[in-house]
Design a protein around this motif. Structure first.
Motif, short mmCIF file in Angstrom:
data_model
loop_
_atom_site.label_atom_id
_atom_site.label_comp_id
_atom_site.label_asym_id
_atom_site.label_seq_id
_atom_site.Cartn_x
_atom_site.Cartn_y
_atom_site.Cartn_z
N GLY A 48 0.80 -1.22 0.00
CA GLY A 48 0.00 0.00 0.00
C GLY A 48 0.83 1.26 0.00
O GLY A 48 1.97 1.28 -0.46
N GLY A 49 0.23 2.31 0.51
CA GLY A 49 0.96 3.57 0.50
C GLY A 49 0.58 4.42 1.69
O GLY A 49 -0.30 4.09 2.46
N CYS A 50 1.31 5.55 1.81
CA CYS A 50 1.06 6.47 2.91
C CYS A 50 0.34 7.69 2.37
O CYS A 50 0.79 8.30 1.40
CB CYS A 50 2.37 6.93 3.52
N LEU A 51 -0.77 8.05 3.01
CA LEU A 51 -1.45 9.28 2.62
C LEU A 51 -1.20 10.33 3.71
O LEU A 51 -1.22 10.02 4.89
CB LEU A 51 -2.95 9.04 2.48
N PRO A 52 -0.99 11.59 3.28
CA PRO A 52 -0.74 12.65 4.27
C PRO A 52 -2.04 13.10 4.94
O PRO A 52 -3.13 12.80 4.45
CB PRO A 52 -0.16 13.77 3.43
N GLU A 53 -1.90 13.84 6.01
CA GLU A 53 -3.04 14.31 6.78
C GLU A 53 -4.02 15.06 5.88
O GLU A 53 -5.24 14.95 6.04
CB GLU A 53 -2.53 15.23 7.90
N SER A 54 -3.50 15.83 4.91
CA SER A 54 -4.38 16.63 4.05
C SER A 54 -5.34 15.78 3.23
O SER A 54 -6.27 16.29 2.64
CB SER A 54 -3.52 17.50 3.13
N MET A 55 -5.09 14.48 3.17
CA MET A 55 -5.97 13.63 2.36
C MET A 55 -6.89 12.76 3.19
O MET A 55 -7.45 11.78 2.70
CB MET A 55 -5.12 12.74 1.47
N LEU A 56 -7.04 13.12 4.44
CA LEU A 56 -7.88 12.28 5.31
C LEU A 56 -9.35 12.29 4.92
O LEU A 56 -10.12 11.46 5.38
CB LEU A 56 -7.73 12.71 6.77
N ASP A 57 -9.75 13.24 4.07
CA ASP A 57 -11.15 13.23 3.67
C ASP A 57 -11.43 12.26 2.53
O ASP A 57 -12.57 12.14 2.08
CB ASP A 57 -11.60 14.65 3.32
N THR A 58 -10.40 11.58 2.09
CA THR A 58 -10.58 10.57 1.04
C THR A 58 -11.54 9.48 1.52
O THR A 58 -11.36 8.94 2.61
CB THR A 58 -9.22 9.89 0.72
#
Lengths: 154, 579
Positions: free
Chosen positions: B384-394
């Motif tokens: 998988g991958g790491c998503l940053p905090e700014s993408m938590l609304d995904t």
């Protein structure tokens, strides 16, 4: 209990498909896979020794040299890593004077790491033999090791 | 049973509960209830790992749930129960936002008692299809439910079954993949430990649908309790004629065997798993042929993940439409996520697919355990991958995550706060896949090794300016030249961290700085004037790198320090820090 090659062949069968169950049984009985015993099993079954050796060296569960009486497995899963498992491994390593994948000279402990024990919410996690310990700290680990030294010795 | 009027004390004995001391608590209750009219029972994990050990008190009219119970409290609790003074120790916020389908029985039934499962409509779905639903109809029902493989790839389950059904052969096999290898995922373990019959029922239904007489459950050897419980469940189901010859007298024969894995992550891959059951080294083979055409021993084989199979009985009992009501457009139903890492309330979360990460992390998981801001979330394990905090609304669904560079995977969500170094996380995952590569494909075997070397030198502060470029180059080659998903996806953690956290790579390489202060090569430990010379750190230091007289300020000898941080964690006076 240490059994003969005949026992494993009679108990599990002679097909190649039985390679892993046979090796698991031998490892459970002996604590490791003695080469001579593997050869004897192959002579009495339809399993080729080169295949069996290949399997024995592929899976991380199997080992060809004897292990300690108690096997300490530190979880090196993501959650445990994020929660500082590495520090604990260093501390245990120092406490027992062995590195990962080594056995203490008195044969009491072996130290290993394992991919993930699936108790991520209780990270960092450590397993000794079949028992899992959660939310480990350096102090707790030392306490548990002390207990094993006293009660699970020779 | 006339348990209605009895007060039952139920202790959660899943692996997670046991590791928090639940066995001792169970024994303490056993001793303490002697001479009372209380009954002691056990169940498995209900997913609220942060509350373990959990003890439920089932009263006539309600259930009271106690958290973090210790042995010492037991006599007092017994006293309170007997005098009607017991109070709930936790509100149930964690569960309110969940929709539990797969986990509906986990933590509520005794997994070793088949009657408990039967009382929850267990094996009704199997009975229903054997009575009056044709295999093709079962498949079309599963297809219209929109269920997709929960092991990671998200392939439509009904379609997979149809392919295996349409393969002409006298012999076919079905396999339950319980080789849950992704670090950070533990839902399959919890389902097998908590509700093993549900998995067997799902597997039997898949066998009926594709026309297989034999099924295997392939379980990781690292899960001894799951192995024990599933074996017990098979035996009990056979004794009740819910497995075996002529099931329930309805003419269907189905047998299940358990195969224990031997510690190889790659065996979660279908073809490697099949090789392992056949007694070989677990190395993947080229697809096609897919297992649906030629799988175990060359016969058509259908493989589903534990969670996928566990959803099947519910779908058959309640209907495909009801299941499809949950979820997002292309991803129907619910998904179980294991929430771990630096999170306040870690555990198993089953929600409608499509819920945002922010909701899962903040509203269900109650934010980070440290109280510090979330920096990133790792999804989908090593692939998988790491998503940053700014993408938590995904929204968490297969397509949305893929578009952002992560994957749904098996459902592991590892939360990381600002103290986590993203370069180190990439290094961690590469070390994992490098070790687990079976060695068959050159790029996976050697390419991951080269990537790991690069990442290691970056975290040691020895990075070179060309390193980022080399990483990207290797990543694309490994992805293109590997046979199975392990290799194809191995570079993902590096690519996603490079995409969202490139600054941190550059800081490590150019400025020799780790902003999370976690990379050993880039930090130093120091002792301040707060030191009272208590010797705690000198005793704890594994490298004997601290000296100083008792009651005098100590010093760290930089050349000996291995930067393990043990001194900082043992110091009671906050006199040691790192920068």
């Amino acid at each position: 209990m240490q059994k003969s090659a005949e026992f494993y062949v009679n108990e599990y069968g002679v097909d190649e498909a039985k390679t892993i169950p046979i090796l698991q049984a031998i490892q459970a009985d002996y604590g490791y896979l003695p080469i001579k015993l593997m050869q004897e099993v192959c002579e009495k079954s339809n399993i080729h020794y080169n295949r069996m050796y290949g399997v024995a060296t592929f899976y991380s569960q199997f080992n060809l040299t004897p292990k300690g009486k108690n096997i300490i497995r530190f979880c090196a899963g993501t959650a445990c890593h994020v929660k500082g498992a590495e520090k604990l491994i260093i501390a245990v390593s120092e406490e027992l004077k062995i590195r990962v994948n080594e056995t203490t000279s008195n044969g009491l402990f072996s130290l290993e790491t394992v991919a993930c024990l699936g108790c991520c919410s209780l990270a960092p996690v450590m397993m000794i033999n079949d028992k899992v310990y959660g939310k480990m700290t350096i102090a707790k680990v030392k306490e548990i090791l002390m207990d094993y030294k006293q009660h699970h010795g020779q | 049973m006339d348990n209605k009027d009895k007060t039952i004390i139920r202790v959660g004995l899943g692996t997670c509960g046991i590791s928090a001391g639940a066995n001792d608590v169970y024994d303490a209750f056993k001793e303490a209830i002697a001479g009372t009219n209380l009954t002691l029972e056990y169940t498995s994990c209900n997913g609220m790992c942060f509350r373990e050990p959990i003890v439920d008190i089932i009263l006539k009219d309600r259930i009271i749930s106690l958290s973090n119970v210790s042995c010492g409290e037991v006599p007092r609790l017994i006293n309170e129960i007997l005098n009607n003074k017991i109070i709930d120790s936790e509100d149930n916020d964690f569960l309110v936002m969940q929709n539990r389908i797969v986990l509906e029985n986990c933590g509520h039934i005794n997994p070793d008692k088949i009657d408990d499962y039967l009382a929850k409509e267990g094996y009704q779905a199997l009975k229903k299809i054997l009575l009056d639903i044709l295999p093709e109809q079962v498949i079309s029902e599963v297809k219209s439910s929109g269920l997709r493989g929960r092991g990671g790839a998200g392939f439509p389950t009904g379609l997979k079954w149809e392919l295996a059904r349409n393969s002409k052969s006298n012999e076919k096999y079905v396999i339950c993949n319980a080789d849950e290898g992704d670090p950070g995922a533990f839902m399959d373990r919890a389902v097998i430990e908590g509700d093993p019959h549900r998995v067997l029922e799902g597997l039997a239904i898949s066998g009926y649908a594709i026309g297989a007489k034999y099924g295997y459950v392939y379980v990781r050897a690292e899960y001894p309790l799951a192995v024990k419980r599933i074996k017990q469940a098979i035996e009990d189901a056979q004794n009740r004629n819910l497995l075996g010859n002529n099931i329930l007298g309805l003419g269907f024969n189905f047998f299940i065997k358990v195969k224990e894995g031997a510690g190889a992550f790659v065996c979660g891959e279908e073809t490697a798993l099949i090789a392992s059951i056949e007694g070989k080294r677990g190395m993947p083979t080229l697809k096609p042929p897919y297992p649906a055409e030629s799988g175990l021993w060359g016969y058509p084989t259908n493989i589903n993940n534990v969670e996928t199979l566990a959803a099947i009985p519910w779908i058959i009992r309640h209907g495909a439409d009801k299941y499809a009501n949950f979820g997002a457009e292309k991803s129907k139903g619910t998904k179980v996520f294991s929430l771990a890492g630096q999170i306040s309330k870690g555990g198993l979360v089953e929600v409608e697919i499509g819920m945002s990460l922010r909701k899962i992390i903040y509203e269900i998981g109650a934010g980070t355990s440290s109280g510090k801001p979330v920096k990133a979330v790792q999804l989908g394990g090593p692939s998988g991958g790491c998503l940053p905090e700014s993408m938590l609304d995904t929204p968490v669904d297969y397509e949305s995550l893929l578009a952002k560079g992560a994957i749904m995977g098996s459902g592991g969500i590892v939360v990381m706060d600002v103290d986590t170094c993203m370069v180190d996380i990439a290094r961690y995952f590469l070390a994992f896949t490098q070790k687990e590569s079976c060695g068959k494909c050159t790029f996976c075997r050697l390419g991951t090794k080269r990537m790991l070397e690069i990442l290691e030198r970056i975290t040691l502060g020895e990075g070179r300016e060309s390193d980022v470029e080399s990483l990207i180059d290797l990543a694309s080659k490994i992805g293109a030249s590997s046979l199975c998903q392990l290799g194809k996806t191995a570079p993902n953690p590096v690519l996603s961290t490079l995409k969202y956290f490139k600054d941190e790579y550059i800081e490590h390489i150019v400025n020799k700085k780790c902003r999370a202060r976690s990379c050993k090569g880039l930090i130093n430990y120091k002792i301040t004037n707060k030191c009272i010379g208590c010797h705690l750190c000198t005793k704890a230091c594994p490298a004997k790198a601290i000296n100083g007289e008792i009651k005098e300020k100590h010093q760290i000898i930089p050349d000996l320090c291995i930067k393990c941080g043990i001194c900082e964690s043992v110091c009671k006076f906050e006199a040691i820090y790192h920068e």
